[in-house]
Scaffold this motif. Structure first.
Motif, PDB file in Angstrom:
ATOM      1  N   ASP A 147      41.914 -27.825  -1.195  1.00 16.50           N
ATOM      2  CA  ASP A 147      42.879 -27.519  -0.131  1.00 16.50           C
ATOM      3  C   ASP A 147      42.882 -28.640   0.891  1.00 16.50           C
ATOM      4  OD1 ASP A 147      43.590 -25.182  -1.331  1.00 16.50           O
ATOM      5  OD2 ASP A 147      42.399 -23.878  -0.025  1.00 16.50           O
ATOM      6  N   LYS A 148      41.686 -29.141   1.204  1.00 15.61           N
ATOM      7  CA  LYS A 148      41.559 -30.259   2.154  1.00 15.61           C
ATOM      8  C   LYS A 148      42.220 -31.516   1.607  1.00 15.61           C
ATOM      9  CE  LYS A 148      37.711 -31.318   4.155  1.00 15.61           C
ATOM     10  NZ  LYS A 148      38.172 -31.494   5.544  1.00 15.61           N
ATOM     11  N   ILE A 149      41.972 -31.792   0.320  1.00 14.79           N
ATOM     12  CA  ILE A 149      42.528 -33.010  -0.284  1.00 14.79           C
ATOM     13  C   ILE A 149      44.056 -32.940  -0.334  1.00 14.79           C
ATOM     14  CG2 ILE A 149      42.684 -34.377  -2.407  1.00 14.79           C
ATOM     15  CD1 ILE A 149      39.797 -33.550  -3.012  1.00 14.79           C
ATOM     16  N   SER A 150      44.585 -31.828  -0.806  1.00 16.96           N
ATOM     17  CA  SER A 150      46.032 -31.718  -1.004  1.00 16.96           C
ATOM     18  C   SER A 150      46.825 -31.788   0.300  1.00 16.96           C
ATOM     19  CB  SER A 150      46.371 -30.420  -1.743  1.00 16.96           C
ATOM     20  OG  SER A 150      45.977 -29.301  -0.969  1.00 16.96           O
ATOM     21  N   CYS A 151      46.220 -31.345   1.417  1.00 16.10           N
ATOM     22  CA  CYS A 151      46.943 -31.384   2.692  1.00 16.10           C
ATOM     23  C   CYS A 151      46.686 -32.684   3.460  1.00 16.10           C
ATOM     24  CB  CYS A 151      46.579 -30.169   3.550  1.00 16.10           C
ATOM     25  SG  CYS A 151      44.923 -30.213   4.230  1.00 16.10           S
ATOM     26  N   GLY A 152      45.895 -33.588   2.875  1.00 17.80           N
ATOM     27  CA  GLY A 152      45.671 -34.891   3.495  1.00 17.80           C
ATOM     28  C   GLY A 152      44.519 -34.948   4.476  1.00 17.80           C
ATOM     29  N   ASP A 153      43.779 -33.841   4.632  1.00 18.74           N
ATOM     30  CA  ASP A 153      42.612 -33.815   5.515  1.00 18.74           C
ATOM     31  C   ASP A 153      41.403 -34.313   4.725  1.00 18.74           C
ATOM     32  OD1 ASP A 153      40.843 -33.375   7.557  1.00 18.74           O
ATOM     33  OD2 ASP A 153      40.725 -31.201   7.259  1.00 18.74           O
ATOM     34  N   CYS A 177      46.295 -34.302  -7.934  1.00 16.64           N
ATOM     35  CA  CYS A 177      45.226 -34.993  -8.674  1.00 16.64           C
ATOM     36  C   CYS A 177      45.783 -35.908  -9.761  1.00 16.64           C
ATOM     37  CB  CYS A 177      44.294 -33.982  -9.331  1.00 16.64           C
ATOM     38  SG  CYS A 177      43.507 -32.822  -8.204  1.00 16.64           S
ATOM     39  N   GLY A 178      45.215 -37.097  -9.843  1.00 11.33           N
ATOM     40  CA  GLY A 178      45.524 -37.968 -10.965  1.00 11.33           C
ATOM     41  C   GLY A 178      44.710 -37.526 -12.175  1.00 11.33           C
ATOM     42  N   ILE A 179      45.172 -37.893 -13.359  1.00 16.34           N
ATOM     43  CA  ILE A 179      44.465 -37.529 -14.599  1.00 16.34           C
ATOM     44  C   ILE A 179      44.195 -38.795 -15.405  1.00 16.34           C
ATOM     45  CG2 ILE A 179      44.495 -36.147 -16.704  1.00 16.34           C
ATOM     46  CD1 ILE A 179      46.649 -34.389 -15.372  1.00 16.34           C
ATOM     47  N   ILE A 180      42.913 -39.058 -15.645  1.00 13.52           N
ATOM     48  CA  ILE A 180      42.503 -40.162 -16.513  1.00 13.52           C
ATOM     49  C   ILE A 180      41.693 -39.551 -17.648  1.00 13.52           C
ATOM     50  CG2 ILE A 180      41.326 -42.390 -16.667  1.00 13.52           C
ATOM     51  CD1 ILE A 180      41.451 -42.463 -13.557  1.00 13.52           C
ATOM     52  N   GLU A 181      42.102 -39.799 -18.880  1.00 20.72           N
ATOM     53  CA  GLU A 181      41.364 -39.271 -20.024  1.00 20.72           C
ATOM     54  C   GLU A 181      40.702 -40.415 -20.783  1.00 20.72           C
ATOM     55  OE1 GLU A 181      43.538 -35.095 -21.148  1.00 20.72           O
ATOM     56  OE2 GLU A 181      44.161 -36.880 -22.265  1.00 20.72           O
TER      57      GLU A 181
END
Length: 250
Positions: A147-153, A177-181
Motif C-alpha cells: 500500500d505504501k509503495i503503490s501510493c508513492g510513500d 510492480c515490475g515483473i522479471i522472470e
C-alpha cells in the motif's frame, strides 16, 4: 547419504528379506564411505539378484539427488547484477536495509532513479510479501508494505519482483510492480532473465532527495569495513574491543 540413514534403510531391507526366506539367508554387509562414494558389498546365497536390484535402486536414487544442483539465491543475484546492471553508471547494493525492510537488490542510477528488486523463489514467500506491514513511529498506525509503495510513500522510484519463470500468474501481481522472470539451465548452469513487465514509477523524487548522500556513503564504507573483518575473521582469530569503550578512551 548419511552413514546412519543408509544403514537404517539397508538393515530394514535385509531384515524383511531374511524374514521372507527365514534362515536360508546369510547376509554380510560391508560399508566403505570415501568422499561422496558409497560401496556396498553384499553376499547372499539365495535371491542375490533381488537384493541387488533393491540396493541399486536406492543408490541410483541417492546419486541422482546428489547430481541435481539447486541454484542458490547468491548465485542468482550474482548472475542478475552482472548481466543486467551497469556498474559504471549505477550503484548496486544487495541485502540493503531501507524503508523498514531489506531490499534484496537496490539499483540507483546516475540521475538518482532508484529501483528495488525483491526475489521470491516460492509461491508462499511471494504471498507473504503482501502481508508485510510498516508501523508509523509517531502515530502507531500500521500500513501494508505494498500500500505504501503503490501510493508513492516509498523511498525508491520503482519496485519489481524477480521470480522463476511461470511460478506466479501475472494477474496476481499488482500493477505498480515490475515483473522479471528467470530460467536456469542446470546442465549449462546458465541463467536467462526476461523483463515481462516494467515497473510503474511511483514518484518523481530522486533517491538523493530522500536520502542523505554523504551519510549513505559513510554507511557503505562502514559496512564494507565490517564485511572485510568478517571475511578475515573466518580464516584467523581476531579480538575486537567494544567500539563504545574505545570512544570513551579519547
Amino acid at each position: 547419504m548419511r552413514t546412519n540413514y543408509g544403514e537404517q534403510i539397508l538393515n530394514k531391507i535385509f531384515a524383511t528379506f531374511a524374514l521372507k526366506i527365514k534362515s536360508f539367508i546369510k547376509a554380510e554387509l560391508l560399508f566403505k564411505f570415501k568422499t561422496s562414494a558409497i560401496i556396498c558389498l553384499v553376499k547372499t546365497p539365495l535371491r542375490t539378484n533381488y537384493a541387488e536390484q533393491i540396493i541399486n535402486k536406492i543408490f541410483a536414487t541417492s546419486a541422482l539427488k546428489k547430481k541435481t544442483k539447486v541454484l542458490k539465491i547468491e548465485e542468482l543475484v550474482h548472475a542478475f547484477i552482472h548481466s543486467q546492471c551497469n556498474f559504471e553508471k549505477e550503484i548496486v547494493l544487495t541485502n540493503h536495509f531501507q524503508a523498514d525492510w531489506e531490499a534484496d537488490i537496490l539499483i540507483v542510477d546516475s540521475e538518482g532513479y532508484s529501483h528495488e528488486i525483491e526475489i521470491k523463489l516460492s509461491k508462499s514467500d511471494f504471498k507473504n510479501d503482501f502481508k508485510k506491514s510498516y508501523t508509523n513511529s509517531s502515530t502507531g498506525e500500521k500500513f501494508l508494505k505494498h500500500d505504501k509503495i503503490s501510493c508513492g510513500d516509498y523511498v525508491c522510484n520503482a519496485f519489481s519482483f524477480l521470480l522463476p519463470m511461470g511460478m506466479v500468474d501475472h494477474e496476481m501481481i499488482p500493477e505498480h510492480c515490475g515483473i522479471i522472470e528467470f530460467y536456469h539451465n542446470v546442465d549449462s548452469w546458465e541463467t536467462e532473465f526476461y523483463i515481462v513487465r516494467k515497473p510503474r514509477k511511483v514518484h518523481e523524487d530522486s533517491y538523493w532527495k530522500l536520502n542523505d548522500k554523504d551519510l549513505f556513503i559513510r554507511k557503505m564504507a562502514l559496512s564494507l569495513l565490517y564485511k572485510k573483518m568478517e571475511i578475515k575473521g573466518k580464516h584467523e582469530e581476531l579480538i575486537f574491543k567494544n567500539p563504545f569503550d574505545l570512544k570513551k578512551l579519547k
